[in-house]
Every structure is written in structure tokens, then in C-alpha cells.
Write an enzyme that holds these catalytic residues in place. Structure first.
Site, mmCIF file in Angstrom:
data_model
loop_
_atom_site.group_PDB
_atom_site.id
_atom_site.type_symbol
_atom_site.label_atom_id
_atom_site.label_comp_id
_atom_site.label_asym_id
_atom_site.label_seq_id
_atom_site.Cartn_x
_atom_site.Cartn_y
_atom_site.Cartn_z
ATOM 1 N N GLU A 42 0.734 -1.508 -0.039
ATOM 2 C CA GLU A 42 0.174 -0.099 0.068
ATOM 3 C C GLU A 42 0.536 1.136 -0.186
ATOM 4 O OE1 GLU A 42 -1.949 2.568 3.248
ATOM 5 O OE2 GLU A 42 -2.281 0.416 3.734
ATOM 6 N N LYS A 131 -10.619 -2.672 8.388
ATOM 7 C CA LYS A 131 -9.345 -2.214 8.787
ATOM 8 C C LYS A 131 -9.190 -1.204 10.003
ATOM 9 C CE LYS A 131 -6.386 1.636 8.735
ATOM 10 N NZ LYS A 131 -5.881 2.652 6.698
#
Length: 212
Positions: A42, A131
Site C-alpha cells: 500500500e 481495518k
């Protein structure tokens, strides 16, 4: 309920967060991390030229790699991520417009949540995984308490103040995905240093969850 793409089966539930990555370093860093055994990468959008970095990493890694962006806050960000070839969308919050645009592109989504209300909203909006962020604030015990009321199939990740030393504790809370930021990468680190940290994270994962 409509859902974005399912979170792919990775050898290890590890996401490398490369906040501050320079586009000129993207290929080397991406290769080093992937070669160490971390398949998901990411690049947060508050990094320099993030879409360029994402595109470069996507180009050199196998199609099985899960590459994308973090700190995705607007539908325009989602469009940029798609143009760069990224498939993974990570955000610090849950936003219906962002999720809708990600669903349009069939992306893997991992929105940030901290409360039961946010968690259930993310599930309703079709999140691929949750998350819990910042995980260091709520801790494994807090995630465990919420995990008890979430649908059993919900994929739960911990991000924020998490390192390879925390895997065992969060595993007991039902966490199977970890986002590793400053414990893995900081701007200015050499490729060798990041590779060493990535190998250590992989070894810790294997010790906690079993060899991939």
C-alpha cells in the site's frame, strides 16, 4: 448486500505500508518487500507522487501481488488508483461514496473503523475486510470484544502502532491481517534495511500463524 472484490488468499496476511515512498525508489522497494514474502503493498496518497509509485510497482510485480493505495478519501482518489493499475483500496475511515466508486472498479477494500457502528456500516457497504485503526488505541482486547458480534466470516485487520511483535496477541483476538507501517518502512531507509525488516515480519508471521 453488494460487496467489493473478496480479499484474496495471500500466503501471509501482511500489508506493507510505504508512507512517504519516493517514486524513484518504488521499484526497488516493491521488489524487495515482495521477494521477502509480503504480497500486499500500500502506498498512502499523502506520499510524493503516489500514483506513479503504485503504477511502477504494479508493472514489475506478478499479477498475484495486491498493490494499491492508502489514505484514499475521495472518489477522485479511487479513479486515480484505478488508472495507476492498483487493486487495493485502504482508507482511515468509512465513506459511502468512496466505497461505491471502488465497487464500480471491483477493488479490494479495507476501510478504517474504530467502533461497532463503523464496523457494521463498512460491512453493509460491502467492505472486503475491516481495518481497525488505530489498533494501538483499541488494542487486541477491544477488537476481540467487537469481533464477537461481527459476522463470523468478517476478515479483520489491525493497523496503526502494530509491529511483528504483536502478531500473537492480535491473533487471539481474531485478527488475520496486519498493516505494517513505520515498523517496516520509513522514508530514508535503504532497500537492504527494509528487506531485512520485511524478512523479520515474515518470520514472525510464520511463527504465529504457521509457515505459508
Amino acid at each position: 448486500m453488494t460487496q467489493t472484490a473478496a480479499f484474496p488468499k495471500l500466503k501471509r496476511g501482511l500489508v506493507a505500508i510505504l508512507r512517504g515512498l519516493k517514486a524513484s525508489d518504488a521499484i526497488e522497494m516493491g521488489k524487495a518487500i515482495f521477494d521477502a514474502g509480503i504480497e500486499a503493498i500500500e502506498v498512502p496518497l499523502n506520499s510524493p507522487q503516489p500514483f506513479s509509485s503504485i503504477a511502477r510497482i504494479v508493472e514489475v510485480l506478478p499479477k498475484t501481488a495486491l498493490v494499491g493505495a492508502g489514505t484514499v478519501l475521495t472518489p477522485a482518489d479511487v479513479d486515480g488508483l484505478h488508472t495507476a493499475g492498483g487493486r487495493l483500496l485502504v482508507s482511515p475511515n468509512i465513506d459511502a461514496d468512496v466505497m461505491g466508486r471502488a465497487m464500480h472498479y471491483g477493488m479490494v477494500t479495507m476501510p478504517g473503523v474504530l467502533t461497532p457502528t463503523e464496523a457494521f456500516l463498512a460491512i453493509r457497504l460491502g467492505a472486503s475486510a475491516l481495518k481497525f485503526f488505530p489498533a494501538s488505541v483499541i488494542g487486541a482486547a477491544g477488537i476481540s470484544a467487537m469481533r464477537a458480534v461481527l459476522p463470523p466470516s468478517t476478515l479483520v485487520g489491525a493497523v496503526g502502532g502494530v509491529s511483528d511483535k504483536d502478531f500473537a496477541g492480535y491473533k487471539a483476538a481474531g485478527v488475520t491481517v496486519f498493516g505494517l507501517g513505520s515498523s517496516l518502512f520509513k522514508p530514508g531507509m535503504s532497500v537492504d534495511e527494509v528487506a531485512t525488516r520485511a524478512h523479520a515480519a515474515v518470520a514472525a508471521w510464520d511463527a504465529a500463524f504457521g509457515d505459508a
